[in-house]
Design a protein around this motif. Structure first.
Motif, PDB file in Angstrom:
ATOM      1  N   ILE A  31       0.832  -1.208   0.000  1.00  0.00           N
ATOM      2  CA  ILE A  31       0.000   0.000   0.000  1.00  0.00           C
ATOM      3  C   ILE A  31       0.859   1.246   0.000  1.00  0.00           C
ATOM      4  N   ARG A  72      -5.419  -4.957  -3.586  1.00  0.00           N
ATOM      5  CA  ARG A  72      -5.947  -3.604  -3.424  1.00  0.00           C
ATOM      6  C   ARG A  72      -5.294  -2.601  -4.369  1.00  0.00           C
ATOM      7  N   SER A  73      -4.513  -3.086  -5.316  1.00  0.00           N
ATOM      8  CA  SER A  73      -3.785  -2.174  -6.207  1.00  0.00           C
ATOM      9  C   SER A  73      -4.716  -1.198  -6.915  1.00  0.00           C
ATOM     10  N   SER A 104      -7.694   5.856  -5.488  1.00  0.00           N
ATOM     11  CA  SER A 104      -7.521   6.783  -4.369  1.00  0.00           C
ATOM     12  C   SER A 104      -6.492   7.862  -4.703  1.00  0.00           C
ATOM     13  N   ASN A 105      -5.395   7.470  -5.338  1.00  0.00           N
ATOM     14  CA  ASN A 105      -4.368   8.442  -5.711  1.00  0.00           C
ATOM     15  C   ASN A 105      -4.891   9.456  -6.717  1.00  0.00           C
ATOM     16  N   GLU A 146       0.866   4.186  -2.786  1.00  0.00           N
ATOM     17  CA  GLU A 146       0.577   5.566  -2.390  1.00  0.00           C
ATOM     18  C   GLU A 146       1.676   6.516  -2.852  1.00  0.00           C
ATOM     19  N   ASP A 172      -7.765  -0.197  -6.178  1.00  0.00           N
ATOM     20  CA  ASP A 172      -8.374   0.754  -5.254  1.00  0.00           C
ATOM     21  C   ASP A 172      -7.390   1.853  -4.868  1.00  0.00           C
ATOM     22  N   MET A 173      -6.129   1.491  -4.680  1.00  0.00           N
ATOM     23  CA  MET A 173      -5.125   2.490  -4.307  1.00  0.00           C
ATOM     24  C   MET A 173      -4.866   3.459  -5.458  1.00  0.00           C
TER      25      MET A 173
END
Length: 228
Positions: free
Chosen positions: A88, A192-193, A199-200, A92, A195-196
């Motif tokens: 994560i 979760r790639s 998010s970014n 990020e 989703d991250m």
């Protein structure tokens, strides 16, 4: 041939990996010092960077931070533990993908080819579009995303994700489709790639005053809204 830079302090591993990649269609450079590697990314053009996390003096996270201040080159993080925190944090900080050590060389090759295939898609004439919604402009030919006069500092993966969502404005794109089109692999239960990356993109849009344009459909996927 695509040009890859391998950044890892393990000399034996990097030599073996470079030979393997060269046998499979890549030109491979090796840097065992992250400081030297950062300078090399400044000076030369690479299609993919393989970046180890566990290195002395300057770890992979800090190396990635410094690279992202001047380059959007696709980066695959190589995490020794494969823990969620490492994965994560890498995403990020702007990594495009990650792979836990020890890894299968064929799996790494598949991840690299997925990244370079997206570069090929970008250069295809039929793929080039200009998109403009909610103050966000996409110029695919120049790989730029703009909000007003400000260029968004997106990684290659983030740019591709935002572009795909905007191409299908108002329509739900499933996580399965996004994973295959953007990451080049089938969606797995605990990955979760995607989703991250979403998010970014949201964070970077928010920094320019663009809010709530990407809607999450829980359990299904994402929609770039036609109306906000």
């Amino acid at each position: 041939m695509y040009h890859v830079l391998i950044i890892d302090d393990d000399i034996a591993l990097t030599q073996m990996l470079a030979e393997y990649l060269q046998q499979n269609g890549f030109t491979a450079d090796v840097e065992n010092s992250p400081v030297s590697a950062i300078a090399k990314v400044r000076e030369q053009s690479f299609d993919v960077v393989l970046l180890d996390v566990m290195m002395p003096k300057l770890d992979g996270f800090e190396t990635l931070k410094q690279i992202r201040t001047f380059s959007v080159v696709p980066v695959i993080m190589l995490t020794a533990k494969g823990e969620d925190y490492d994965r994560i944090l890498g995403l990020e900080l702007g990594a495009d993908d990650y792979l836990a050590k020890p890894f299968n060389h064929r799996e790494l090759l598949a991840r690299m080819k997925a990244l370079t295939r997206r570069l090929d898609d970008l250069s295809s004439f039929n793929q080039v579009q200009n998109l403009d919604f909610h103050g966000i402009k996409i110029e695919e030919a120049s790989q730029r995303a703009m909000v007003g006069a400000h260029e968004l500092d997106l990684t290659n993966t983030e740019f591709q994700l935002l572009t795909l969502l905007m191409r299908h404005v108002g329509h739900l794109l499933s996580k399965e489709k996004l994973s295959e089109d953007i990451l080049g692999r089938r969606l797995s239960a605990f990955d979760r790639s995607l989703d991250m990356h979403v998010s970014n993109v949201r964070k970077k849009l928010s920094q320019q005053g663009i809010e709530n344009v990407i809607k999450t459909m829980r359990g299904s996927g994402y929609i770039f809204k036609s109306k906000v």
